[in-house]
Design a protein around this motif. Sequence first.
Motif, PDB file in Angstrom:
ATOM      1  N   ASN A 279      -1.861  -0.437   7.289  1.00 20.20           N
ATOM      2  CA  ASN A 279      -1.365  -1.491   7.521  1.00 20.20           C
ATOM      3  C   ASN A 279      -0.477  -2.309   6.508  1.00 20.20           C
ATOM      4  O   ASN A 279      -0.264  -3.118   6.260  1.00 20.20           O
ATOM      5  CB  ASN A 279      -2.543  -2.553   8.027  1.00 20.20           C
TER       6      ASN A 279
ATOM      7  N   HIS B  16      -1.502  -5.598   1.285  1.00 23.37           N
ATOM      8  CA  HIS B  16      -2.916  -6.331   1.152  1.00 23.37           C
ATOM      9  C   HIS B  16      -2.354  -7.660   0.599  1.00 23.37           C
ATOM     10  O   HIS B  16      -1.827  -8.049  -0.292  1.00 23.37           O
ATOM     11  CB  HIS B  16      -3.757  -5.651   0.011  1.00 23.37           C
TER      12      HIS B  16
ATOM     13  N   MET C 172      -4.472   0.228  11.898  1.00 20.73           N
ATOM     14  CA  MET C 172      -5.190  -0.247  10.906  1.00 20.73           C
ATOM     15  C   MET C 172      -5.366   0.352   9.594  1.00 20.73           C
ATOM     16  O   MET C 172      -5.525  -0.590   8.673  1.00 20.73           O
ATOM     17  CB  MET C 172      -6.574  -0.536  11.533  1.00 20.73           C
TER      18      MET C 172
ATOM     19  N   THR D 269      -5.401  -7.951   9.731  1.00 22.84           N
ATOM     20  CA  THR D 269      -5.760  -6.646   9.437  1.00 22.84           C
ATOM     21  C   THR D 269      -5.755  -5.530  10.446  1.00 22.84           C
ATOM     22  O   THR D 269      -4.840  -4.453  10.246  1.00 22.84           O
ATOM     23  CB  THR D 269      -7.304  -6.621   9.285  1.00 22.84           C
TER      24      THR D 269
ATOM     25  N   ARG E   2      -1.460 -14.755   3.359  1.00 13.85           N
ATOM     26  CA  ARG E   2      -2.305 -13.985   4.789  1.00 13.85           C
ATOM     27  C   ARG E   2      -1.572 -14.098   5.914  1.00 13.85           C
ATOM     28  O   ARG E   2      -1.594 -13.170   6.794  1.00 13.85           O
ATOM     29  CB  ARG E   2      -3.600 -14.411   4.751  1.00 13.85           C
TER      30      ARG E   2
ATOM     31  N   LYS F 178       0.878  -1.040   0.079  1.00 11.71           N
ATOM     32  CA  LYS F 178      -0.161   0.020   0.004  1.00 11.71           C
ATOM     33  C   LYS F 178       0.920   1.300  -0.253  1.00 11.71           C
ATOM     34  O   LYS F 178       2.047   1.349   0.301  1.00 11.71           O
ATOM     35  CB  LYS F 178      -0.874  -0.179   1.269  1.00 11.71           C
TER      36      LYS F 178
ATOM     37  N   PHE G  91     -15.536   3.323   6.940  1.00 10.10           N
ATOM     38  CA  PHE G  91     -14.249   3.420   6.588  1.00 10.10           C
ATOM     39  C   PHE G  91     -13.847   3.652   5.136  1.00 10.10           C
ATOM     40  O   PHE G  91     -12.826   4.053   4.691  1.00 10.10           O
ATOM     41  CB  PHE G  91     -13.382   2.859   7.404  1.00 10.10           C
TER      42      PHE G  91
END
Length: 155
Positions: free
Chosen positions: A119, A122, A116, A98, A92, A16, A64
């Motif tokens: 983070n 992804h 959060m 998360t 994962r 991200k 959010f």
Amino acid sequence: SGAMSKNAERTYIMVKPDGVQRGLVGNIISRFEKRGYQLCGLKMRTASRELLEEHYGDLKSKPFFPGLVNFMMSGPVVSMVWQGKDVVKQGRSMLGETDPLKSKPGSIRGDFCIDMGKNVCHGSDSVDTANEEIKMWFKDDEVMDYKLTAYKDIY
Ligand code: RTP
């Protein structure tokens, strides 16, 4: 051929904007390489609102959501396709939870973040989602199909 198709599982992993800003791209790639996964796609770009609204389509009703999309558009992301045995689940687990508070040290989020909303990364949550996300983020000819000869006994 059963083993072949198992090892051909693919997932979509994305660094991200916060992960890119903080210089964590190399570390994240390195973790997947060292674990034994095969890099099949890699690119960088600032995502459009349209693409992000499709990617996070299941979260549209969440409070959010607007903040999430705006944050994800705030700078370039690094999109990756990784391939190998159980890579969706393993990916994962390598990312962590998360919520960084629940992420164990040793995971990417457990090592690198406390927020959060920021983070770092992804990862697809199922094989079906992975295939959809790979299609959203990559053109067919941007995903490589090649043999890892150094690991021919495994792959
Ligand atoms: P991701 O898709 O990014 O891997 O995250 P995930 O599946 O673990 O979590 P998901 O529920 O799909 O949420 C996607 C991203 O939205 C942000 N989020 N913020 N403020 C909040 O309550 C909240 N909840 C989720 C996170 O950045 C999460 O990764």
